[in-house]
Motif scaffolding. Sequence first.
Motif: not given
Length: 117
Positions: A26-31
């Motif tokens: 799982a890759v968690i990103k912001v913007a």
Amino acid sequence: MTETMMNYCLAKKGAVKGYPFGPDTAVIKVADKMFALLFEGNGEDSRINLKCDPMIAENLREQHEAVKPGYHMNKKHWNTVMLDDSLPNEDIYAMIDHSYNLVVQKLPKRVQETLSE
């Protein structure tokens, strides 16, 4: 523990989850910028990659056996934290906060403002 860390990451303002590398990562990103990668293995294989200031990264690796240079990442700027219950959740939460904040600080000011509202 992976689910606990996932929930903590996704509680961050603007955080979104995706699986660009397959169903186990799982890759968690912001913007659209990564701040965490969760490898959802079995028990001791569970780990999380987090962005980290290089000086802090070295200190964490020296202090904790569960913190290693970033797996499949730039080892200067990323740590891999083993989710094997050897570190208190609060310590891992602080590392997640640090990673998120490092990424947000590099975003354009107008994007940062939308995340701080």
